[in-house]
Enzyme design. Structure first.
Site, PDB file in Angstrom:
ATOM      1  N   LYS A  12     -13.226   6.990  78.096  1.00 12.02           N
ATOM      2  CA  LYS A  12     -12.170   6.034  78.553  1.00 12.02           C
ATOM      3  C   LYS A  12     -13.025   4.951  78.469  1.00 12.02           C
ATOM      4  O   LYS A  12     -14.142   4.620  78.529  1.00 12.02           O
ATOM      5  CB  LYS A  12     -11.594   6.347  80.071  1.00 12.02           C
ATOM      6  CG  LYS A  12     -10.749   7.558  79.834  1.00 12.02           C
ATOM      7  CD  LYS A  12     -10.069   7.770  81.138  1.00 12.02           C
ATOM      8  CE  LYS A  12      -9.006   9.103  80.932  1.00 12.02           C
ATOM      9  NZ  LYS A  12      -8.221   9.452  82.111  1.00 12.02           N
ATOM     10  N   TYR A  52       0.442  10.133  77.462  1.00 20.49           N
ATOM     11  CA  TYR A  52       0.752  10.199  78.805  1.00 20.49           C
ATOM     12  C   TYR A  52       2.338  10.188  79.142  1.00 20.49           C
ATOM     13  O   TYR A  52       2.824   9.913  80.349  1.00 20.49           O
ATOM     14  CB  TYR A  52       0.364   8.701  79.625  1.00 20.49           C
ATOM     15  CG  TYR A  52      -1.396   8.826  79.604  1.00 20.49           C
ATOM     16  CD1 TYR A  52      -1.938  10.121  80.154  1.00 20.49           C
ATOM     17  CD2 TYR A  52      -2.052   7.936  79.245  1.00 20.49           C
ATOM     18  CE1 TYR A  52      -3.460  10.296  80.230  1.00 20.49           C
ATOM     19  CE2 TYR A  52      -3.515   8.134  79.183  1.00 20.49           C
ATOM     20  CZ  TYR A  52      -4.124   9.081  79.647  1.00 20.49           C
ATOM     21  OH  TYR A  52      -5.543   9.283  79.777  1.00 20.49           O
ATOM     22  N   PHE A  60       1.905   4.988  89.121  1.00 18.03           N
ATOM     23  CA  PHE A  60       0.669   4.462  88.621  1.00 18.03           C
ATOM     24  C   PHE A  60       0.888   4.391  86.925  1.00 18.03           C
ATOM     25  O   PHE A  60      -0.191   4.120  86.201  1.00 18.03           O
ATOM     26  CB  PHE A  60      -0.441   5.275  88.908  1.00 18.03           C
ATOM     27  CG  PHE A  60      -0.371   7.027  88.508  1.00 18.03           C
ATOM     28  CD1 PHE A  60      -0.712   7.486  87.269  1.00 18.03           C
ATOM     29  CD2 PHE A  60       0.091   7.604  89.493  1.00 18.03           C
ATOM     30  CE1 PHE A  60      -0.557   8.649  86.950  1.00 18.03           C
ATOM     31  CE2 PHE A  60       0.276   9.120  89.222  1.00 18.03           C
ATOM     32  CZ  PHE A  60       0.079   9.355  87.780  1.00 18.03           C
ATOM     33  N   ARG A  88     -12.677  21.111  80.284  1.00 14.79           N
ATOM     34  CA  ARG A  88     -12.071  20.594  81.754  1.00 14.79           C
ATOM     35  C   ARG A  88     -13.060  20.796  82.698  1.00 14.79           C
ATOM     36  O   ARG A  88     -13.268  20.113  83.570  1.00 14.79           O
ATOM     37  CB  ARG A  88     -10.718  21.290  81.911  1.00 14.79           C
ATOM     38  CG  ARG A  88      -9.553  21.147  80.931  1.00 14.79           C
ATOM     39  CD  ARG A  88      -8.890  19.797  81.202  1.00 14.79           C
ATOM     40  NE  ARG A  88      -8.532  19.524  82.600  1.00 14.79           N
ATOM     41  CZ  ARG A  88      -7.487  18.765  82.659  1.00 14.79           C
ATOM     42  NH1 ARG A  88      -7.254  17.820  81.585  1.00 14.79           N
ATOM     43  NH2 ARG A  88      -7.166  18.449  83.976  1.00 14.79           N
ATOM     44  N   THR A  94      -9.345  15.897  88.075  1.00 20.15           N
ATOM     45  CA  THR A  94      -8.710  14.617  87.781  1.00 20.15           C
ATOM     46  C   THR A  94      -9.250  13.385  88.810  1.00 20.15           C
ATOM     47  O   THR A  94      -9.501  12.199  88.479  1.00 20.15           O
ATOM     48  CB  THR A  94      -7.148  14.708  87.950  1.00 20.15           C
ATOM     49  OG1 THR A  94      -6.929  15.705  87.081  1.00 20.15           O
ATOM     50  CG2 THR A  94      -6.503  13.414  87.462  1.00 20.15           C
ATOM     51  N   ARG A 105     -16.666  13.552  85.800  1.00 17.77           N
ATOM     52  CA  ARG A 105     -16.075  12.416  86.813  1.00 17.77           C
ATOM     53  C   ARG A 105     -16.807  12.447  88.048  1.00 17.77           C
ATOM     54  O   ARG A 105     -16.673  11.657  88.885  1.00 17.77           O
ATOM     55  CB  ARG A 105     -14.549  13.091  86.788  1.00 17.77           C
ATOM     56  CG  ARG A 105     -13.925  12.755  85.661  1.00 17.77           C
ATOM     57  CD  ARG A 105     -12.512  13.620  85.695  1.00 17.77           C
ATOM     58  NE  ARG A 105     -11.439  13.122  84.592  1.00 17.77           N
ATOM     59  CZ  ARG A 105     -10.450  13.616  84.452  1.00 17.77           C
ATOM     60  NH1 ARG A 105     -10.138  14.713  85.072  1.00 17.77           N
ATOM     61  NH2 ARG A 105      -9.439  13.177  83.719  1.00 17.77           N
ATOM     62  N   ASN A 115     -11.288   7.207  85.690  1.00 16.96           N
ATOM     63  CA  ASN A 115     -11.902   8.349  85.791  1.00 16.96           C
ATOM     64  C   ASN A 115     -12.703   8.797  84.556  1.00 16.96           C
ATOM     65  O   ASN A 115     -12.773  10.157  84.311  1.00 16.96           O
ATOM     66  CB  ASN A 115     -10.881   9.368  86.493  1.00 16.96           C
ATOM     67  CG  ASN A 115      -9.977   9.877  85.354  1.00 16.96           C
ATOM     68  OD1 ASN A 115      -9.818   9.247  84.138  1.00 16.96           O
ATOM     69  ND2 ASN A 115      -9.055  10.964  85.851  1.00 16.96           N
ATOM     70  N   HIS A 118     -11.102  11.806  79.333  1.00 18.41           N
ATOM     71  CA  HIS A 118      -9.605  12.511  79.052  1.00 18.41           C
ATOM     72  C   HIS A 118     -10.365  13.881  78.472  1.00 18.41           C
ATOM     73  O   HIS A 118     -11.018  13.948  77.464  1.00 18.41           O
ATOM     74  CB  HIS A 118      -8.834  11.830  77.936  1.00 18.41           C
ATOM     75  CG  HIS A 118      -7.614  12.615  77.694  1.00 18.41           C
ATOM     76  ND1 HIS A 118      -6.627  12.919  78.450  1.00 18.41           N
ATOM     77  CD2 HIS A 118      -7.425  13.240  76.449  1.00 18.41           C
ATOM     78  CE1 HIS A 118      -5.731  13.542  77.819  1.00 18.41           C
ATOM     79  NE2 HIS A 118      -6.156  13.772  76.648  1.00 18.41           N
ATOM     80  N   GLU A 129      -2.559  16.232  70.561  1.00 23.93           N
ATOM     81  CA  GLU A 129      -3.390  15.000  70.682  1.00 23.93           C
ATOM     82  C   GLU A 129      -4.204  14.775  69.646  1.00 23.93           C
ATOM     83  O   GLU A 129      -4.570  13.645  69.195  1.00 23.93           O
ATOM     84  CB  GLU A 129      -4.178  15.203  71.965  1.00 23.93           C
ATOM     85  CG  GLU A 129      -3.200  15.050  73.162  1.00 23.93           C
ATOM     86  CD  GLU A 129      -3.814  15.626  74.604  1.00 23.93           C
ATOM     87  OE1 GLU A 129      -5.077  15.724  74.522  1.00 23.93           O
ATOM     88  OE2 GLU A 129      -3.140  15.670  75.476  1.00 23.93           O
TER      89      GLU A 129
END
Ligand code: DAT
Ligand code: MG
Length: 135
Positions: A12, A52, A60, A88, A94, A105, A115, A118, A129
């Protein structure tokens, strides 16, 4: 030998800005997963909204869209056995405050709003995706 699976991951804008992309890519490679495609790029508002869409009713949401489009990201296709689950696990929870030390993270973030990384949450979403960000 487990079947090869693909997942979509994205470093990110916060992590690119803070020059953590090299270390994050190193962690992915060191895990044994294979980087099949990779590109530094700007997420478009359309891609952000599609990625998203499951969060569109959250308070948010607009901050999330603004953040993910705020600067360059690294778009990555990662392959390997159970790649979705393995990514993951490398990423951690998250909310970075809940993410274990040693996870990406857990080690690079303190705030759920920025964070660092993704990763797709299912093989089906991974396929969707990858198309969204690479076609
Ligand atoms: P993940 O990115 O772990 O798959 P998600 O798909 O539920 O989690 O949410 C996508 C992103 O939205 C997440 O990386 C950061 C943001 N987000 C999620 N929950 C949030 C919250 N409670 N407050 C602020 N941002 C949140
Ligand atoms: Mg998600």
């Amino acid at each position: 030998m487990a079947a090869i699976e693909r997942t979509y991951s994205m470093i990110k804008p916060d992590a690119v800005r803070d020059r953590h992309m090299g270390e994050i890519i190193t962690r992915i490679e060191r895990s044994g997963l294979v980087i099949e495609r990779m590109e530094l790029a700007q997420v478009t508002p359309e891609q952000a909204a599609e990625n998203y869409r499951h969060l569109a009713d959250k308070p948010f949401y607009q901050d999330l869209i603004d953040f993910i489009t705020s600067g360059p990201v690294v778009k990555i296709v990662v392959a390997g056995p159970a790649a979705v689950r393995k990514m993951r696990s490398l990423m951690g929870a998250t909310d970075p405050l809940e993410a274990a030390p040693g996870t990406i993270r857990g080690d690079f973030a303190l705030d759920v709003n920025s964070n660092v990384i993704h990763g797709s949450d299912s093989p089906e979403n991974a396929e969707r995706e990858i198309k969204l960000f690479f076609d």
